[in-house]
Design a protein around this motif. Sequence first.
Motif, PDB file in Angstrom:
ATOM      1  N   SER A  57      39.087  33.311  51.450  1.00 33.34           N
ATOM      2  CA  SER A  57      37.950  33.731  50.643  1.00 33.34           C
ATOM      3  C   SER A  57      36.752  33.931  51.556  1.00 33.34           C
ATOM      4  O   SER A  57      36.452  33.075  52.395  1.00 33.34           O
ATOM      5  CB  SER A  57      37.625  32.681  49.569  1.00 33.34           C
ATOM      6  OG  SER A  57      36.446  33.029  48.872  1.00 33.34           O
ATOM      7  N   GLY A  66      32.395  33.250  38.408  1.00 40.47           N
ATOM      8  CA  GLY A  66      33.811  33.504  38.556  1.00 40.47           C
ATOM      9  C   GLY A  66      34.226  34.866  38.031  1.00 40.47           C
ATOM     10  O   GLY A  66      33.404  35.675  37.574  1.00 40.47           O
ATOM     11  N   ILE A  73      45.226  29.657  41.743  1.00 34.79           N
ATOM     12  CA  ILE A  73      44.585  30.955  41.581  1.00 34.79           C
ATOM     13  C   ILE A  73      45.563  31.865  40.847  1.00 34.79           C
ATOM     14  O   ILE A  73      46.762  31.577  40.763  1.00 34.79           O
ATOM     15  CB  ILE A  73      44.184  31.596  42.933  1.00 34.79           C
ATOM     16  CG1 ILE A  73      45.429  31.923  43.760  1.00 34.79           C
ATOM     17  CG2 ILE A  73      43.214  30.713  43.692  1.00 34.79           C
ATOM     18  CD1 ILE A  73      45.148  32.812  44.958  1.00 34.79           C
ATOM     19  N   CYS A  96      40.821  40.243  39.136  1.00 33.50           N
ATOM     20  CA  CYS A  96      39.935  39.077  39.035  1.00 33.50           C
ATOM     21  C   CYS A  96      38.533  39.445  39.512  1.00 33.50           C
ATOM     22  O   CYS A  96      38.003  38.860  40.465  1.00 33.50           O
ATOM     23  CB  CYS A  96      40.495  37.890  39.821  1.00 33.50           C
ATOM     24  SG  CYS A  96      41.834  37.025  38.968  1.00 33.50           S
ATOM     25  N   GLY A 146      34.537  39.785  39.231  1.00 40.39           N
ATOM     26  CA  GLY A 146      33.390  39.124  38.625  1.00 40.39           C
ATOM     27  C   GLY A 146      32.332  40.126  38.221  1.00 40.39           C
ATOM     28  O   GLY A 146      32.439  41.331  38.468  1.00 40.39           O
ATOM     29  N   ASP A 179      41.168  28.306  39.601  1.00 41.77           N
ATOM     30  CA  ASP A 179      39.914  28.540  40.312  1.00 41.77           C
ATOM     31  C   ASP A 179      39.607  30.032  40.293  1.00 41.77           C
ATOM     32  O   ASP A 179      40.240  30.824  40.997  1.00 41.77           O
ATOM     33  CB  ASP A 179      40.031  28.039  41.759  1.00 41.77           C
ATOM     34  CG  ASP A 179      38.739  28.218  42.537  1.00 41.77           C
ATOM     35  OD1 ASP A 179      37.685  28.434  41.902  1.00 41.77           O
ATOM     36  OD2 ASP A 179      38.779  28.144  43.783  1.00 41.77           O
ATOM     37  N   PHE A 180      38.638  30.423  39.459  1.00 44.32           N
ATOM     38  CA  PHE A 180      38.237  31.815  39.388  1.00 44.32           C
ATOM     39  C   PHE A 180      37.034  32.126  40.285  1.00 44.32           C
ATOM     40  O   PHE A 180      36.696  33.298  40.459  1.00 44.32           O
ATOM     41  CB  PHE A 180      37.896  32.202  37.949  1.00 44.32           C
ATOM     42  CG  PHE A 180      39.099  32.306  37.063  1.00 44.32           C
ATOM     43  CD1 PHE A 180      39.995  33.340  37.199  1.00 44.32           C
ATOM     44  CD2 PHE A 180      39.334  31.349  36.089  1.00 44.32           C
ATOM     45  CE1 PHE A 180      41.107  33.444  36.390  1.00 44.32           C
ATOM     46  CE2 PHE A 180      40.441  31.436  35.269  1.00 44.32           C
ATOM     47  CZ  PHE A 180      41.336  32.486  35.422  1.00 44.32           C
ATOM     48  N   LYS A 181      36.403  31.109  40.846  1.00 42.79           N
ATOM     49  CA  LYS A 181      35.246  31.348  41.714  1.00 42.79           C
ATOM     50  C   LYS A 181      35.650  31.544  43.169  1.00 42.79           C
ATOM     51  O   LYS A 181      35.113  32.411  43.852  1.00 42.79           O
ATOM     52  CB  LYS A 181      34.262  30.178  41.608  1.00 42.79           C
ATOM     53  CG  LYS A 181      33.562  30.095  40.269  1.00 42.79           C
ATOM     54  CD  LYS A 181      32.484  29.028  40.294  1.00 42.79           C
ATOM     55  CE  LYS A 181      31.720  28.996  38.973  1.00 42.79           C
ATOM     56  NZ  LYS A 181      30.636  27.993  38.994  1.00 42.79           N
ATOM     57  N   ARG A 182      36.549  30.702  43.666  1.00 39.63           N
ATOM     58  CA  ARG A 182      37.068  30.791  45.034  1.00 39.63           C
ATOM     59  C   ARG A 182      35.924  30.831  46.057  1.00 39.63           C
ATOM     60  O   ARG A 182      35.801  31.737  46.866  1.00 39.63           O
ATOM     61  CB  ARG A 182      37.960  32.016  45.185  1.00 39.63           C
ATOM     62  CG  ARG A 182      39.205  31.982  44.319  1.00 39.63           C
ATOM     63  CD  ARG A 182      40.172  33.082  44.661  1.00 39.63           C
ATOM     64  NE  ARG A 182      40.712  32.929  46.006  1.00 39.63           N
ATOM     65  CZ  ARG A 182      41.608  33.746  46.548  1.00 39.63           C
ATOM     66  NH1 ARG A 182      42.051  34.779  45.855  1.00 39.63           N
ATOM     67  NH2 ARG A 182      42.055  33.552  47.767  1.00 39.63           N
ATOM     68  N   CYS A 242      32.577  38.645  42.902  1.00 38.69           N
ATOM     69  CA  CYS A 242      33.853  38.454  43.577  1.00 38.69           C
ATOM     70  C   CYS A 242      34.887  39.455  43.073  1.00 38.69           C
ATOM     71  O   CYS A 242      34.782  40.001  41.974  1.00 38.69           O
ATOM     72  CB  CYS A 242      34.371  37.036  43.359  1.00 38.69           C
ATOM     73  SG  CYS A 242      34.727  36.659  41.624  1.00 38.69           S
ATOM     74  N   CYS A 290      39.911  37.037  48.616  1.00 41.49           N
ATOM     75  CA  CYS A 290      38.772  37.176  47.711  1.00 41.49           C
ATOM     76  C   CYS A 290      37.539  37.538  48.536  1.00 41.49           C
ATOM     77  O   CYS A 290      37.194  36.827  49.493  1.00 41.49           O
ATOM     78  CB  CYS A 290      38.539  35.874  46.943  1.00 41.49           C
ATOM     79  SG  CYS A 290      37.205  35.964  45.739  1.00 41.49           S
ATOM     80  N   ARG A 305      42.183  39.950  34.562  1.00 39.30           N
ATOM     81  CA  ARG A 305      42.850  38.685  34.839  1.00 39.30           C
ATOM     82  C   ARG A 305      44.233  38.618  34.211  1.00 39.30           C
ATOM     83  O   ARG A 305      44.971  37.681  34.495  1.00 39.30           O
ATOM     84  CB  ARG A 305      41.997  37.515  34.336  1.00 39.30           C
ATOM     85  CG  ARG A 305      40.580  37.550  34.858  1.00 39.30           C
ATOM     86  CD  ARG A 305      39.816  36.271  34.677  1.00 39.30           C
ATOM     87  NE  ARG A 305      40.004  35.592  33.407  1.00 39.30           N
ATOM     88  CZ  ARG A 305      39.281  34.554  33.004  1.00 39.30           C
ATOM     89  NH1 ARG A 305      38.322  34.100  33.804  1.00 39.30           N
ATOM     90  NH2 ARG A 305      39.499  33.964  31.859  1.00 39.30           N
TER      91      ARG A 305
END
Length: 369
Positions: A176, A230, A162, A222, A224, A124-127, A275, A208, A235
């Motif tokens: 988050s 995301g 994550i 990480c 954005g 999960d890169f959006k969180r 993010c 996050c 990374r």
Amino acid sequence: MLQPRLLFRRSQRVHFPLTNLSQSYATAVESVQVDQPASGAAGFAPPPKLDDKNATFAMRTYKPRTPGVRHLKRPINDHLWKGRPFLALTFAKKGHGKGGRNNSGRVTVRHRGGGHKRRIRMVDFKRMTPGKHRVERIEHDPGRSAHIALLNEEATGRKSYIVAAEGMRAGDVVQSYRAGIPKDLLESMGGVVDPGVLAAKTAFRGNCLPLHMIPIGTMVYCVGSTKGMGAVFCRSAGTYAIVMQKDDDTKGSGQKFVHVRLQSGEIRKVNREACATVGVASNPHYMHRQLGKAGRSRWLNIRPTVRGLAMNAADHPHGGGRGKSKGNVNPVSPWGMPAKGGYKTRKVRKPNKWVVTPRERNHGKRRVN
């Protein structure tokens, strides 16, 4: 599998405590010199510089029982999970270009093929999910250099993966804040957002946040680039960026940006709502590993690379001739593309509008031609 078998055989011949036997096989005293630490501190200042040039860290080495482990060096990661991954968040890597081929079957990336079968972890890169998440364990991911953490949402029990921060361990609680400031946190500040108090209560390792909520000078990973999307930067293992500046003036489009400095030296502006995770990406000593033998490269889906000089003239522009001679030609690829950077394709009159300060190229020296 190798250690218990050798340990059992030796214990049959020599009768002394097993503690000494474990020390005789694997050691963790190999010193590797580093220029700058990448420890997982989530402070608000840039990483400290080392005055002592002899700073070292430990790598795991092995007694050369076989030639394949003589030069084997690995980072010490005893905290990693020893079992299988959470299967609901994985799927088999089949037909995903393991052989370096595109959808028409042509080889587009050379020196790929074979390798051990693996499962792709859905990270999960959006969180975007708010609330407290507890770290169940830290796992190795064969598809990336950094470690991953399995999170368990305390409210619903939903699990997710994550990218783990350096220093993150099982039992830690991360959150988050991309969906907004929680109501209880806002009430604890008296209903008014105080940037200093907000940073002191939210900017912890593994959390996050939108970039405009992170204090200047904080190390993040990480990162954005746009709102609602995301992470795309920092990374890999041991990478991080530093928050440098926050734009207060509104541009013509009505957007505000935050300037972050990448490890290459490039200063880039990204959306203030993008993010970022506080801390440094895990497994910072990954770059110092040594595989020890050619077979481990094959396990990693890497096939051998043959020099063009060792080929025949029909197979490569550098091939043929008597002795080590490439025919007095400039280094090129098998298809004639110049090997030292290729042809220039960067448009001089159309620079990247998101780059504030470009990274240093050609070791700081400007190329004349």
